[in-house]
Design a protein around this motif. Structure first.
Motif, PDB file in Angstrom:
ATOM      1  N   GLN A  42     -28.517  71.174 -16.120  1.00 38.90           N
ATOM      2  CA  GLN A  42     -27.440  71.093 -15.133  1.00 38.90           C
ATOM      3  C   GLN A  42     -26.104  70.660 -15.738  1.00 38.90           C
ATOM      4  O   GLN A  42     -25.049  70.946 -15.182  1.00 38.90           O
ATOM      5  CB  GLN A  42     -27.818  70.210 -13.938  1.00 38.90           C
ATOM      6  CG  GLN A  42     -28.240  68.820 -14.264  1.00 38.90           C
ATOM      7  CD  GLN A  42     -29.743  68.680 -14.430  1.00 38.90           C
ATOM      8  OE1 GLN A  42     -30.410  69.575 -14.952  1.00 38.90           O
ATOM      9  NE2 GLN A  42     -30.294  67.548 -14.004  1.00 38.90           N
ATOM     10  N   SER A  46     -23.014  76.195 -14.200  1.00 38.02           N
ATOM     11  CA  SER A  46     -21.776  76.391 -13.449  1.00 38.02           C
ATOM     12  C   SER A  46     -21.868  75.628 -12.136  1.00 38.02           C
ATOM     13  O   SER A  46     -22.879  75.717 -11.439  1.00 38.02           O
ATOM     14  CB  SER A  46     -21.562  77.871 -13.152  1.00 38.02           C
ATOM     15  OG  SER A  46     -21.380  78.579 -14.351  1.00 38.02           O
ATOM     16  N   PRO A  47     -20.824  74.896 -11.779  1.00 39.09           N
ATOM     17  CA  PRO A  47     -20.847  74.149 -10.522  1.00 39.09           C
ATOM     18  C   PRO A  47     -20.735  75.092  -9.331  1.00 39.09           C
ATOM     19  O   PRO A  47     -20.185  76.193  -9.450  1.00 39.09           O
ATOM     20  CB  PRO A  47     -19.620  73.234 -10.626  1.00 39.09           C
ATOM     21  CG  PRO A  47     -18.699  73.968 -11.525  1.00 39.09           C
ATOM     22  CD  PRO A  47     -19.577  74.716 -12.501  1.00 39.09           C
ATOM     23  N   SER A  48     -21.249  74.667  -8.202  1.00 35.47           N
ATOM     24  CA  SER A  48     -21.166  75.503  -7.002  1.00 35.47           C
ATOM     25  C   SER A  48     -19.727  75.595  -6.499  1.00 35.47           C
ATOM     26  O   SER A  48     -19.349  76.582  -5.884  1.00 35.47           O
ATOM     27  CB  SER A  48     -22.079  74.954  -5.899  1.00 35.47           C
ATOM     28  OG  SER A  48     -21.725  73.621  -5.612  1.00 35.47           O
ATOM     29  N   GLU A  49     -18.930  74.600  -6.793  1.00 32.71           N
ATOM     30  CA  GLU A  49     -17.522  74.573  -6.396  1.00 32.71           C
ATOM     31  C   GLU A  49     -16.652  74.475  -7.656  1.00 32.71           C
ATOM     32  O   GLU A  49     -16.510  73.391  -8.223  1.00 32.71           O
ATOM     33  CB  GLU A  49     -17.263  73.385  -5.470  1.00 32.71           C
ATOM     34  CG  GLU A  49     -15.880  73.334  -4.886  1.00 32.71           C
ATOM     35  CD  GLU A  49     -15.534  74.556  -4.047  1.00 32.71           C
ATOM     36  OE1 GLU A  49     -14.419  75.070  -4.198  1.00 32.71           O
ATOM     37  OE2 GLU A  49     -16.384  75.005  -3.267  1.00 32.71           O
ATOM     38  N   HIS A  57     -17.222  71.685 -18.624  1.00 33.80           N
ATOM     39  CA  HIS A  57     -17.353  73.047 -18.096  1.00 33.80           C
ATOM     40  C   HIS A  57     -16.015  73.784 -18.186  1.00 33.80           C
ATOM     41  O   HIS A  57     -15.958  74.962 -18.540  1.00 33.80           O
ATOM     42  CB  HIS A  57     -17.851  72.999 -16.654  1.00 33.80           C
ATOM     43  CG  HIS A  57     -18.130  74.345 -16.089  1.00 33.80           C
ATOM     44  ND1 HIS A  57     -17.194  75.036 -15.371  1.00 33.80           N
ATOM     45  CD2 HIS A  57     -19.224  75.132 -16.167  1.00 33.80           C
ATOM     46  CE1 HIS A  57     -17.702  76.203 -15.011  1.00 33.80           C
ATOM     47  NE2 HIS A  57     -18.936  76.287 -15.483  1.00 33.80           N
ATOM     48  N   ASP A  66     -19.494  81.446 -20.585  1.00 31.43           N
ATOM     49  CA  ASP A  66     -20.498  80.722 -19.806  1.00 31.43           C
ATOM     50  C   ASP A  66     -21.409  80.042 -20.819  1.00 31.43           C
ATOM     51  O   ASP A  66     -21.497  80.480 -21.967  1.00 31.43           O
ATOM     52  CB  ASP A  66     -21.335  81.684 -18.947  1.00 31.43           C
ATOM     53  CG  ASP A  66     -20.504  82.359 -17.867  1.00 31.43           C
ATOM     54  OD1 ASP A  66     -19.676  81.674 -17.244  1.00 31.43           O
ATOM     55  OD2 ASP A  66     -20.682  83.575 -17.663  1.00 31.43           O
TER      56      ASP A  66
END
Length: 84
Positions: A42, A46-49, A57, A66
């Motif tokens: 994690q 990639s963050p959800s927001e 990141h 990525d």
């Protein structure tokens, strides 16, 4: 200058669409030890927001990549965003 800017700058110079770096290689580039949490998928995900993305990141996404942790290897695969 941000902590992960040297990694961003290194990635920006790469011609390959896909490359792997070990934790040691990244630590040499940034001049710091990666945190223990870097061994967790994690930390690289990639963050959800995107607006709340952590600084690490932003470093590789600003370079157009990525990142995915290679389980059990202390290595990360960077793949240019949008490449197959």
């Amino acid at each position: 200058m941000g902590k992960y800017d040297p990694l961003r700058d290194y990635l920006r110079k790469q011609k390959a669409d896909d490359l792997e770096l070990s934790f040691v290689e990244m630590e040499r580039k940034i001049g710091y030890m990666l945190p223990k949490s870097a061994s967790l998928p994690q930390w690289w995900a990639s963050p959800s927001e995107p607006a709340t993305a952590p600084v690490q990141h932003k470093a590789w996404t600003d370079a157009g990549f990525d990142a995915v942790l290679i389980a059990g290897a202390d290595r990360v695969r960077f793949r240019r965003a949008g490449s197959t």
